[in-house]
Design a protein around this motif. Structure first.
Motif, PDB file in Angstrom:
ATOM      1  N   ARG A  13       0.851  -1.194   0.000  1.00  0.00           N
ATOM      2  CA  ARG A  13       0.000   0.000   0.000  1.00  0.00           C
ATOM      3  C   ARG A  13       0.882   1.237   0.000  1.00  0.00           C
ATOM      4  NH1 ARG A  13      -3.795  -2.180   4.935  1.00  0.00           N
ATOM      5  NH2 ARG A  13      -4.999  -3.741   3.772  1.00  0.00           N
ATOM      6  N   THR A  14       1.508   1.478  -1.120  1.00  0.00           N
ATOM      7  CA  THR A  14       2.485   2.555  -1.204  1.00  0.00           C
ATOM      8  C   THR A  14       2.589   3.056  -2.628  1.00  0.00           C
ATOM      9  OG1 THR A  14       4.818   3.119  -0.871  1.00  0.00           O
ATOM     10  CG2 THR A  14       4.335   0.875  -1.547  1.00  0.00           C
ATOM     11  N   TRP A  19      10.531  -2.476  -1.734  1.00  0.00           N
ATOM     12  CA  TRP A  19      11.726  -2.808  -0.970  1.00  0.00           C
ATOM     13  C   TRP A  19      12.947  -2.321  -1.738  1.00  0.00           C
ATOM     14  CZ3 TRP A  19       8.432  -7.016  -2.437  1.00  0.00           C
ATOM     15  CH2 TRP A  19       8.767  -7.588  -3.676  1.00  0.00           C
ATOM     16  N   ALA A  20      14.072  -2.249  -1.076  1.00  0.00           N
ATOM     17  CA  ALA A  20      15.338  -1.897  -1.726  1.00  0.00           C
ATOM     18  C   ALA A  20      16.086  -3.189  -2.026  1.00  0.00           C
ATOM     19  CB  ALA A  20      16.169  -0.995  -0.826  1.00  0.00           C
ATOM     20  N   VAL A  21      16.839  -3.184  -3.099  1.00  0.00           N
ATOM     21  CA  VAL A  21      17.545  -4.384  -3.546  1.00  0.00           C
ATOM     22  C   VAL A  21      19.045  -4.123  -3.548  1.00  0.00           C
ATOM     23  CG1 VAL A  21      17.895  -5.995  -5.451  1.00  0.00           C
ATOM     24  CG2 VAL A  21      15.601  -5.132  -4.962  1.00  0.00           C
ATOM     25  N   LEU A  93       0.775  -7.417  -7.903  1.00  0.00           N
ATOM     26  CA  LEU A  93       0.096  -6.806  -9.049  1.00  0.00           C
ATOM     27  C   LEU A  93      -0.551  -5.478  -8.655  1.00  0.00           C
ATOM     28  CD1 LEU A  93       0.551  -9.594 -10.396  1.00  0.00           C
ATOM     29  CD2 LEU A  93      -1.765  -9.447 -11.296  1.00  0.00           C
ATOM     30  N   GLY A  94      -1.231  -5.481  -7.507  1.00  0.00           N
ATOM     31  CA  GLY A  94      -1.870  -4.257  -7.045  1.00  0.00           C
ATOM     32  C   GLY A  94      -0.846  -3.179  -6.726  1.00  0.00           C
ATOM     33  N   GLY A  95       0.262  -3.571  -6.114  1.00  0.00           N
ATOM     34  CA  GLY A  95       1.304  -2.608  -5.795  1.00  0.00           C
ATOM     35  C   GLY A  95       1.976  -2.062  -7.043  1.00  0.00           C
ATOM     36  N   SER A 216      -6.794  -6.259  -1.449  1.00  0.00           N
ATOM     37  CA  SER A 216      -6.371  -5.999  -0.072  1.00  0.00           C
ATOM     38  C   SER A 216      -5.740  -4.622   0.085  1.00  0.00           C
ATOM     39  CB  SER A 216      -5.380  -7.069   0.399  1.00  0.00           C
ATOM     40  OG  SER A 216      -4.188  -7.032  -0.384  1.00  0.00           O
ATOM     41  N   GLY A 217      -5.315  -4.033  -1.029  1.00  0.00           N
ATOM     42  CA  GLY A 217      -4.699  -2.713  -0.951  1.00  0.00           C
ATOM     43  C   GLY A 217      -5.668  -1.579  -1.177  1.00  0.00           C
TER      44      GLY A 217
END
Length: 285
Positions: A13-14, A19-21, A93-95, A216-217
């Motif tokens: 939800r952003t 995340w950072a890789v 997918l939503g993100g 969910s998001g």
């Protein structure tokens, strides 16, 4: 999934990267490139047999009809763990839709229709299994055949039971005890209808889990406001592009547009398949 399952769905939800890789042995700071490469690697793994989640669509296997590069959920993957993994993918997918990062996922229209609450039709089955639709149409017309139809049907389908083969090759009983009930000429239309219904709904459990993850998001009505094509475009980006479009958007530094290497590159790209062009496009992003 093992690392992040406990953090879904809030992690996605952003409007920023999830995340950072950091790649082992590389000290570069992640300003987007490593993250995109990580997503691309995940998609490549999903669109393969490395995981027990997706299989090549029948049109992909037999190289016929539309969607010859398509992958579909594996119908027999219905364990609680597998369904949770489909839900996790739905969260991704939503993100990805929110942050505008395209995913290299090759799903047929039926997947996008289900995710946007549209009815899946028999014409959608044809787009990932052309031979099934053809078989159903021919089978449906059998009982309208003239004299000799009974004998011809018996010769051709004497061992046909009330079962069908799903996209992953698993055998599905169309009626209770169908594996032991032979199909007769009088019941060909019943059988054809049952086959098509089974194929339309063969991925329901997996797609329901994916849709649950996407929802969910945010409110599910947001998905229902999108058409299947709009959702696919927002999640996966432009499915293909022409070499002419790529030429128009290309700039050169320290190299002439007429350099022989550039000419060779355009020549190779003009002969590339849409899937290979899409992979190049993902790398350019």
């Amino acid at each position: 999934f093992s690392v992040l399952e406990a953090q879904m769905p809030k992690l996605f939800r952003t409007s920023e990267r999830f995340w950072a890789v950091v790649f082992a042995g590389e000290g570069a700071e992640d300003v987007g490139g490593p993250f995109r490469e990580h997503l691309a690697t995940m998609c490549n793994e999903l669109m393969s047999t490395s995981l027990d989640l997706f299989v090549p669509a029948p049109n992909n296997v037999h190289n016929v009809g539309d969607g010859r590069d398509a992958w579909v959920p594996k119908p027999s993957s219905t364990s609680p763990l597998q369904l949770l993994m489909y839900q996790f993918l739905g969260c991704i997918l939503g993100g990805a839709l929110r942050i505008g990062e395209p995913l290299s996922l090759y799903f047929p229209s039926s997947v996008w229709k289900y995710l946007t609450f549209h009815d899946v039709l028999d014409t959608d089955v044809e787009k990932y299994d052309y031979l099934c639709r053809q078989f159903v149409e021919e089978f449906s017309a059998f009982d309208a055949a003239g004299p000799g139809a009974e004998e011809a049907f018996t010769d051709a389908f004497s061992t046909q039971m009330f079962t069908t083969q799903l996209a992953d090759g698993s055998v599905h009983e169309l009626i209770p005890g169908g594996a032991g009930i032979p199909v007769t000429l009088a019941r060909t239309r019943d059988y054809a209808s049952l086959v098509m219904n089974a194929r339309i709904h063969e991925f329901d459990a997996q797609l329901q889990a994916m849709r649950r993850g996407m929802n969910s998001g945010g409110p599910s009505i947001a998905l229902s406001l999108l058409s299947p094509d709009e959702l696919r475009l927002r999640v996966c980006g432009q499915p293909d592009f022409t070499v002419a479009e790529l030429k128009e958007s290309t700039t050169f530094e320290g190299l002439s547009p007429f350099d022989r290497r550039v000419t060779f590159l355009w020549s190779v790209l003009e002969d590339a398949t849409p899937v290979k062009l899409k992979k190049l496009y993902d790398q350019l992003l």
